[in-house]
Design an enzyme around this catalytic site. Structure first.
Site, PDB file in Angstrom:
ATOM      1  N   CYS A 191       0.829  -1.204   0.000  1.00 58.08           N
ATOM      2  CA  CYS A 191       0.000   0.000   0.000  1.00 58.08           C
ATOM      3  C   CYS A 191       0.872   1.267   0.000  1.00 58.08           C
ATOM      4  O   CYS A 191       2.023   1.234  -0.448  1.00 58.08           O
ATOM      5  CB  CYS A 191      -0.982  -0.022   1.170  1.00 58.08           C
ATOM      6  N   ASP A 223      -3.676   1.394   9.792  1.00 59.70           N
ATOM      7  CA  ASP A 223      -4.859   2.256   9.972  1.00 59.70           C
ATOM      8  C   ASP A 223      -5.280   2.269  11.420  1.00 59.70           C
ATOM      9  O   ASP A 223      -5.817   3.255  11.919  1.00 59.70           O
ATOM     10  CB  ASP A 223      -5.995   1.779   9.076  1.00 59.70           C
TER      11      ASP A 223
HETATM   12  C1  RUB Z   1      -4.036   3.270   3.231  1.00 59.70           C
HETATM   13  C2  RUB Z   1      -3.340   2.285   4.121  1.00 59.70           C
HETATM   14  C3  RUB Z   1      -2.075   2.747   4.784  1.00 59.70           C
HETATM   15  C4  RUB Z   1      -2.391   3.225   6.205  1.00 59.70           C
HETATM   16  C5  RUB Z   1      -1.229   3.982   6.827  1.00 59.70           C
HETATM   17  O1  RUB Z   1      -5.273   2.799   2.781  1.00 59.70           O
HETATM   18  O2  RUB Z   1      -3.780   1.178   4.371  1.00 59.70           O
HETATM   19  O3  RUB Z   1      -1.149   1.710   4.880  1.00 59.70           O
HETATM   20  O4  RUB Z   1      -3.527   4.091   6.171  1.00 59.70           O
HETATM   21  O5  RUB Z   1      -0.968   5.171   6.098  1.00 59.70           O
HETATM   22  P1  RUB Z   1      -6.228   3.761   1.889  1.00 59.70           P
HETATM   23  P2  RUB Z   1      -0.213   6.412   6.787  1.00 59.70           P
HETATM   24  O6  RUB Z   1      -5.431   4.179   0.682  1.00 59.70           O
HETATM   25  O7  RUB Z   1      -7.396   2.869   1.556  1.00 59.70           O
HETATM   26  O8  RUB Z   1      -6.637   4.933   2.767  1.00 59.70           O
HETATM   27  O9  RUB Z   1       1.072   5.862   7.328  1.00 59.70           O
HETATM   28  O10 RUB Z   1      -0.002   7.410   5.682  1.00 59.70           O
HETATM   29  O11 RUB Z   1      -1.090   6.917   7.871  1.00 59.70           O
END
Ligand code: RUB
Length: 304
Positions: free
Chosen positions: A112, A181
């Site tokens: 991701c 998340d």
């Molecule tokens: C994004 C996702 C990321 C986490 C952490 O999913 O799973 O790995 O949110 O991101 P989506 P961060 O694209 O569906 O929102 O470290 O930037 O908080």
């Protein structure tokens, strides 16, 4: 999905509250507070899995204080600025801690797009280390493309792979590096769908898994036994209507996130240090006590 990633969602939610505070035309302090709570409730329903969203709303609403509309408005504007600043600083501090785990010449595998995870790589690169990355494309929304672009901007060598090739390349990887998340009280990591499969493969190959997650990702409701809701997304992300019709009568499921149990995770990297997942509950209790309120709910009339 225009705003992606838990940290970015938190900043956007706080900033939206600031817009609401600036634009609200409420005549009385009570009406202003009620408008702010309504805005927070609406924001709360936009994404169910990233706990950074309610944690951001809570931070701002708990600090809403004043005898007049103008004082209330100022308190919201000030706490939003404070919150966004803390978020930025937390990511920098977390990055410095995560970078200590990466050695010169290491290869990470990503899943991701996580700004917290990338902060670790960026800090390592800033320390003069050469880091390479194997980037999973991350179906169905291909957030891996964003990760690949940002890593290239840092000067990292990037190899993009389809998700199902992860196991084949695991032997060439020193760390699996993902974001989160939400982090549950038992140390489970809730992150983009496919993270748990990746972590199982990593354990099988003896590759350590690090989850980079600022403390805003700690899910306080899980201290009292609640589970984290997994967002189910539209099936058209997986299959367009025409292809679907050509296949015939099928069901399509599209969960956006999954839960990786703590035994598959080596370290949770926060701005407060790195933690074995099982010990993260101590940090959660320190930050949230035994539970949290929901300041976006309307107070019960006549209650104390
Ligand atoms: C994004 C996702 C990321 C986490 C952490 O999913 O799973 O790995 O949110 O991101 P989506 P961060 O694209 O569906 O929102 O470290 O930037 O908080």
């Amino acid at each position: 999905m225009e705003i992606r990633g838990a940290a970015t969602i938190a900043a956007a939610a706080a900033t939206a509250l600031r817009s609401q505070a600036t634009e609200a035309t409420a005549a009385t302090p009570a009406a202003f507070e009620s408008t702010m709570r309504a805005a927070a409730r609406r924001l709360h329903t936009t994404r169910p899995t990233a706990v950074s969203l309610p944690n951001a709303l809570r931070y701002v609403l708990q600090r809403m204080d004043g005898e007049t509309v103008s004082a209330l408005r100022d308190s919201v504007i000030q706490s939003v600025a404070e919150f966004v600043d803390r978020l930025d600083r937390a990511q920098v501090d977390l990055g410095a801690i995560g970078a200590n785990r990466l050695r010169d010449g290491d290869t990470v595998m990503t899943h991701c797009h996580s700004t917290d995870a990338l902060a670790c790589v960026e800090a390592a690169v800033d320390q003069g280390k050469t880091i390479s990355a194997i980037v999973k494309e991350t179906r169905p929304r291909n957030q891996g493309h964003i990760t690949a672009r940002e890593l290239r901007e840092m000067g990292v060598d990037v190899t993009l792979i389809v998700d199902s090739a992860a196991r084949r390349y695991m032997g060439a990887v020193d760390h699996v590096l993902v974001g989160a998340d939400s982090i549950a009280a038992d140390g489970s990591v809730i992150n983009k769908i496919g993270t748990s499969e990746l972590a199982v493969n990593a354990l099988d190959r003896g590759t350590p898994v690090m989850a980079a997650a600022q403390t805003i990702k700690l899910h306080p409701d899980t201290l009292t036994g609640h589970t984290v809701e997994i967002e189910m997304r539209d099936e058209t992300e997986v299959l367009d209507a025409e292809t679907r019709a050509s296949i015939g009568e099928i069901a399509v499921e599209n969960p956006a996130f999954d839960v990786t149990p703590p035994r598959y995770v080596d370290a949770i990297i926060t701005e407060r240090g790195q933690f074995p997942p099982e010990s993260v509950v101590t940090l959660m209790r320190e930050l949230f006590g035994d539970g949290v309120d929901e300041p976006w709910e309307e107070p019960i009339q006549g209650g104390n």
